[in-house]
Design a protein around this motif. Structure first.
Motif, PDB file in Angstrom:
ATOM      1  N   ASN A 274       0.836  -1.202   0.000  1.00 11.02           N
ATOM      2  CA  ASN A 274       0.000   0.000   0.000  1.00 11.02           C
ATOM      3  C   ASN A 274       0.872   1.254   0.000  1.00 11.02           C
ATOM      4  OD1 ASN A 274      -2.395  -1.372   0.058  1.00 11.02           O
ATOM      5  ND2 ASN A 274      -2.399  -1.518   2.308  1.00 11.02           N
TER       6      ASN A 274
ATOM      7  N   ALA B 254       0.898   6.131   4.162  1.00 12.64           N
ATOM      8  CA  ALA B 254      -0.153   7.050   4.614  1.00 12.64           C
ATOM      9  C   ALA B 254       0.432   8.439   4.854  1.00 12.64           C
ATOM     10  CB  ALA B 254      -0.796   6.515   5.881  1.00 12.64           C
TER      11      ALA B 254
ATOM     12  N   SER C 228      -6.584   5.634  10.400  1.00 11.61           N
ATOM     13  CA  SER C 228      -6.544   4.299   9.788  1.00 11.61           C
ATOM     14  C   SER C 228      -5.435   3.483  10.456  1.00 11.61           C
ATOM     15  CB  SER C 228      -6.259   4.429   8.289  1.00 11.61           C
ATOM     16  OG  SER C 228      -4.962   4.977   8.098  1.00 11.61           O
ATOM     17  N   ASP C 229      -5.471   2.169  10.221  1.00  9.61           N
ATOM     18  CA  ASP C 229      -4.417   1.305  10.774  1.00  9.61           C
ATOM     19  C   ASP C 229      -3.053   1.680  10.201  1.00  9.61           C
ATOM     20  OD1 ASP C 229      -6.295  -0.005  12.224  1.00  9.61           O
ATOM     21  OD2 ASP C 229      -6.481  -1.720  10.861  1.00  9.61           O
ATOM     22  N   ALA C 230      -3.048   2.022   8.890  1.00  9.25           N
ATOM     23  CA  ALA C 230      -1.785   2.373   8.233  1.00  9.25           C
ATOM     24  C   ALA C 230      -1.194   3.634   8.872  1.00  9.25           C
ATOM     25  CB  ALA C 230      -2.017   2.604   6.745  1.00  9.25           C
TER      26      ALA C 230
ATOM     27  N   GLU D  94       2.392   3.954  10.945  1.00 12.65           N
ATOM     28  CA  GLU D  94       3.467   4.870  10.533  1.00 12.65           C
ATOM     29  C   GLU D  94       3.756   5.909  11.615  1.00 12.65           C
ATOM     30  OE1 GLU D  94       3.046   6.336   6.467  1.00 12.65           O
ATOM     31  OE2 GLU D  94       2.149   4.426   5.923  1.00 12.65           O
TER      32      GLU D  94
END
Ligand SMILES: [Fe+2]
Length: 234
Positions: free
Chosen positions: A3, A6, A53-55, A59
Motif C-alpha cells: 500500500n 499514509a 486508519s491502521d496504516a 506509521e
C-alpha cells in the motif's frame, strides 16, 4: 504491491496525510488533509486529524509518541474523539468555540496566544479573531518554514464540485487559479482590526510554504502568497 504510505514527508520534521472525503453543510464534499510535526523536545503533534486508519497508526508509531492533538478551529473536530480514544495520553488544546461544541472531548487546555512550552522551539501561532464562522488558529512550523491554514485559505480543483455546487463554489472563490479566502469568510470578518493584527503576526513569519486542509500546498513563495490572499483585508 504494498500500500502507498499514509504519511508523506513534506519538509524537515513535518509530514502530511490525506484523509477520506468528508461531507460538509449542504452536502458539499471536502477532501481532507492533516499534518504531523515532530517536536525538538520529542513526540509528535497531529494538526487537524483526519480519519484514523491502521496504516496511519502504524506509521505514526515509527515517528514517535503522539503528544498533542490539534483541532485548529471549531470546524475541524469530527475525528477528534477516535484519536483521543486511540491516544488517551495526547493533550488536546481547544481552539476558540470548540469546548461548547464538543462536551464529550476532554480538553487539557486552550490554544491561546501564550506558547505551549513544549512547542516553543518549533511552532508559533496566531489567532484570527473577529470572524463569525470560526476563529482559526494559524500555525507556523519554523524548521520547514510552513504556515498552516485550515479553512481560511482553500482551493478545489476545477471539476471537483458539480452542478449548482460548482456555481456556488466559484462565486465563493473556492475554485480559483490559486488558493483564496472564500467570500463567505471575508464577509464573516466583523472585526477586521482584530483580524489585521493576526495577519501582521503571520506576515512577520519567514514563510516559504503554505499548507491548507483543503487545497494543494503553496511551495517556496509562502509570504508573497499570503500577502496576496489577504490583500482584501488591508
Ligand atoms: Fe474544513
Amino acid at each position: 504491491m504494498p500500500n502507498a504510505a499514509a504519511l508523506k514527508l513534506f519538509g524537515p520534521e513535518i509530514w502530511i496525510a490525506q484523509g477520506p472525503t468528508v461531507t460538509a453543510a449542504a452536502s458539499f464534499q471536502y477532501p481532507t488533509r492533516m499534518a504531523v510535526i515532530r517536536l525538538s523536545s520529542g513526540g509528535v503533534v497531529i494538526w487537524s486529524p483526519v480519519a484514523l486508519s491502521d496504516a496511519l497508526r502504524a506509521e505514526l508509531g515509527a515517528l514517535g509518541e503522539v503528544r498533542y492533538l490539534v483541532p485548529p478551529n471549531s470546524l475541524h473536530h469530527v475525528f477528534l474523539s477516535e484519536w483521543q480514544k486511540a491516544y488517551p495520553d495526547a493533550k488536546v488544546h481547544a481552539p476558540p468555540g470548540l469546548r461548547d461544541k464538543r462536551k464529550d472531548i476532554r480538553f487539557d487546555g486552550d490554544l491561546d496566544d501564550t506558547s505551549i512550552a513544549d512547542w516553543a522551539e518549533d511552532l508559533d501561532l496566531a489567532i484570527m479573531h473577529g470572524n463569525r464562522i470560526t476563529i482559526e488558529v494559524v500555525f507556523f512550523h519554523r524548521k520547514s518554514g510552513t504556515v498552516l491554514f485550515t479553512d481560511l485559505v482553500q482551493q478545489f480543483r476545477p471539476g471537483w464540485f458539480k452542478g449548482w455546487r460548482a456555481v456556488v463554489a466559484r462565486l465563493d472563490l473556492m475554485t480559483g487559479t490559486e488558493p483564496a479566502v472564500p467570500r463567505k469568510f471575508r464577509l464573516a470578518f466583523t472585526d477586521r482590526r482584530a483580524a489585521r493584527a493576526a495577519l501582521q503576526t503571520i506576515l512577520a513569519w519567514p514563510a516559504e510554504n503554505v499548507l491548507m486542509a483543503h487545497g494543494e500546498p503553496v511551495l517556496g513563495t509562502g509570504r508573497e502568497f499570503i500577502r496576496r490572499a489577504f490583500r482584501w483585508l488591508e
